[in-house]
Write a protein that holds these residues in place. Structure first.
Motif: not given
Length: 76
Positions: A26-46
């Protein structure tokens, strides 16, 4: 009489000894989603909305947790 016991073990060994679940996947999945969100450049609101969905109690939950800890420690 005072008895003191020192146990030398890794966090993994302690988790298994205490019968706690292994949350590594679960921790690994959470970190992977955080990495993906950061590399995809989502906005601050999203990003804020994403965090709210992952922590449904959000600020209220943290306030409740803080109040509970303060009550147990005698802090007011």
């Amino acid at each position: 009489m005072k008895v003191s016991v020192d146990i030398d073990c890794t966090p993994e060994e302690a988790r298994r000894f205490l019968g706690l679940p292994d949350l590594t996947p679960i921790h690994d999945l959470y970190l992977e989603q955080m990495r993906k969100a950061m590399t995809d450049g989502i906005g601050q609101e999203a990003f804020g909305e994403m965090m709210k969905s992952w922590a449904p109690l959000g600020e209220n939950g943290m306030a409740l947790w803080r109040q509970m800890m303060d009550g147990m420690s005698g802090k007011r």
